[in-house]
Design a protein around this motif. Sequence first.
Motif, PDB file in Angstrom:
ATOM      1  N   ALA A  41       0.819  -1.051   0.033  1.00 54.55           N
ATOM      2  CA  ALA A  41      -0.016   0.124   0.041  1.00 54.55           C
ATOM      3  C   ALA A  41       0.902   1.336   0.206  1.00 54.55           C
ATOM      4  O   ALA A  41       0.670   2.203  -0.669  1.00 54.55           O
ATOM      5  N   ALA A  42       1.884   1.190   0.830  1.00 57.49           N
ATOM      6  CA  ALA A  42       2.743   2.458   0.963  1.00 57.49           C
ATOM      7  C   ALA A  42       3.304   2.549  -0.354  1.00 57.49           C
ATOM      8  O   ALA A  42       3.618   3.801  -0.911  1.00 57.49           O
ATOM      9  N   GLU A  43       3.707   1.581  -0.894  1.00 57.02           N
ATOM     10  CA  GLU A  43       4.680   1.517  -2.117  1.00 57.02           C
ATOM     11  C   GLU A  43       4.047   2.399  -3.487  1.00 57.02           C
ATOM     12  O   GLU A  43       4.524   3.188  -4.164  1.00 57.02           O
ATOM     13  N   ARG A  44       2.545   2.054  -3.599  1.00 58.95           N
ATOM     14  CA  ARG A  44       1.793   2.631  -4.390  1.00 58.95           C
ATOM     15  C   ARG A  44       1.924   4.222  -4.189  1.00 58.95           C
ATOM     16  O   ARG A  44       1.769   5.077  -5.227  1.00 58.95           O
ATOM     17  N   CYS A  45       1.752   4.656  -3.044  1.00 57.43           N
ATOM     18  CA  CYS A  45       1.835   6.246  -2.828  1.00 57.43           C
ATOM     19  C   CYS A  45       3.234   6.742  -2.700  1.00 57.43           C
ATOM     20  O   CYS A  45       3.261   7.951  -3.292  1.00 57.43           O
ATOM     21  N   THR A  77       5.646   5.574  -5.065  1.00 52.66           N
ATOM     22  CA  THR A  77       6.214   5.905  -6.106  1.00 52.66           C
ATOM     23  C   THR A  77       5.217   6.518  -6.998  1.00 52.66           C
ATOM     24  O   THR A  77       5.359   6.870  -8.397  1.00 52.66           O
ATOM     25  N   GLY A  78       4.047   6.713  -6.801  1.00 55.93           N
ATOM     26  CA  GLY A  78       2.865   7.245  -7.513  1.00 55.93           C
ATOM     27  C   GLY A  78       2.284   6.141  -8.561  1.00 55.93           C
ATOM     28  O   GLY A  78       2.609   4.751  -8.881  1.00 55.93           O
ATOM     29  N   GLY A  79       1.476   6.757  -9.497  1.00 52.62           N
ATOM     30  CA  GLY A  79       0.833   5.908 -10.609  1.00 52.62           C
ATOM     31  C   GLY A  79       0.978   6.634 -11.883  1.00 52.62           C
ATOM     32  O   GLY A  79       1.906   7.121 -12.477  1.00 52.62           O
ATOM     33  N   ASN A  80      -0.479   7.352 -11.867  1.00 49.84           N
ATOM     34  CA  ASN A  80      -0.566   8.032 -13.016  1.00 49.84           C
ATOM     35  C   ASN A  80      -0.477   9.414 -12.703  1.00 49.84           C
ATOM     36  O   ASN A  80      -0.072  10.357 -13.576  1.00 49.84           O
ATOM     37  N   TYR A  81       0.078   9.711 -11.504  1.00 50.44           N
ATOM     38  CA  TYR A  81       0.568  11.073 -10.907  1.00 50.44           C
ATOM     39  C   TYR A  81       1.697  10.822 -10.216  1.00 50.44           C
ATOM     40  O   TYR A  81       2.000   9.560  -9.685  1.00 50.44           O
ATOM     41  N   PRO A  82       2.584  11.944  -9.811  1.00 49.04           N
ATOM     42  CA  PRO A  82       3.920  11.595  -9.027  1.00 49.04           C
ATOM     43  C   PRO A  82       3.505  11.118  -7.720  1.00 49.04           C
ATOM     44  O   PRO A  82       2.407  11.642  -7.220  1.00 49.04           O
ATOM     45  N   GLY A  83       4.213  10.286  -7.117  1.00 47.98           N
ATOM     46  CA  GLY A  83       4.112   9.866  -5.810  1.00 47.98           C
ATOM     47  C   GLY A  83       4.850  10.900  -4.728  1.00 47.98           C
ATOM     48  O   GLY A  83       5.427  11.737  -5.331  1.00 47.98           O
ATOM     49  N   ASP A  84       4.979  10.411  -3.431  1.00 46.74           N
ATOM     50  CA  ASP A  84       5.354  11.241  -2.337  1.00 46.74           C
ATOM     51  C   ASP A  84       7.022  11.630  -3.091  1.00 46.74           C
ATOM     52  O   ASP A  84       7.728  12.107  -2.227  1.00 46.74           O
TER      53      ASP A  84
END
Length: 198
Positions: free
Chosen positions: A143-147, A149-156
């Motif tokens: 779950a944290a990895e998705r936030c 690194t991001g997906g369609n938008y830049p992540g943290d």
Amino acid sequence: VAGPPTSVEVDVDADLFEAGDSTVRVLGTVPGVHGDTVAEVSYSSLSAKTRLALWVRLLAVSAARPEREWCTLGIGRARSGGKLVRHRALDGPAEHRAAEAGRLLGRLVALRQRGLRQPLPLPCKTAEAWASAAHREQDPRQAAERCWTGGNYPGDDADASTVRIYGEGAGLDVLLAAGLDPLARNLWDPILVRESWR
């Protein structure tokens, strides 16, 4: 939530979580008050940042006016219309609510003070995702990895302050080594146990 919002003045002492018997004075004004509800309406989704702000306001009014059973209501956008998040009132009689609110406010102030001395591994979305997944007994890393690194938008990981502290392309392991798990759980666990979605 009906009628125009009012505000509540806050002037309370909060026990500092990491400093033994010391206290800190918390002063301010909590806006968006409708009866016993602190409300926030957003045209965007209910982000971790918005939910955290609602939580801080709940603690502040609960410490300042413990005779009332306060709750929060956040209204935001979702793919299929609106989305609601609530934080229920702190438990127990008024004196217990005041003490608990002061203790939890003190934990937040202590965390902020620590963040003024050193960078905290608590990017808002990533920390919330970690704590939420752990709270639901799911894989917090995924779950944290998705936030992060991001997906369609830049992540943290693409945030300018994060890049400056950890370097470009830093992995989630950097945050874990710096204490993401205990800090995220310390921050978010009290919120998540009182939070409900609709």
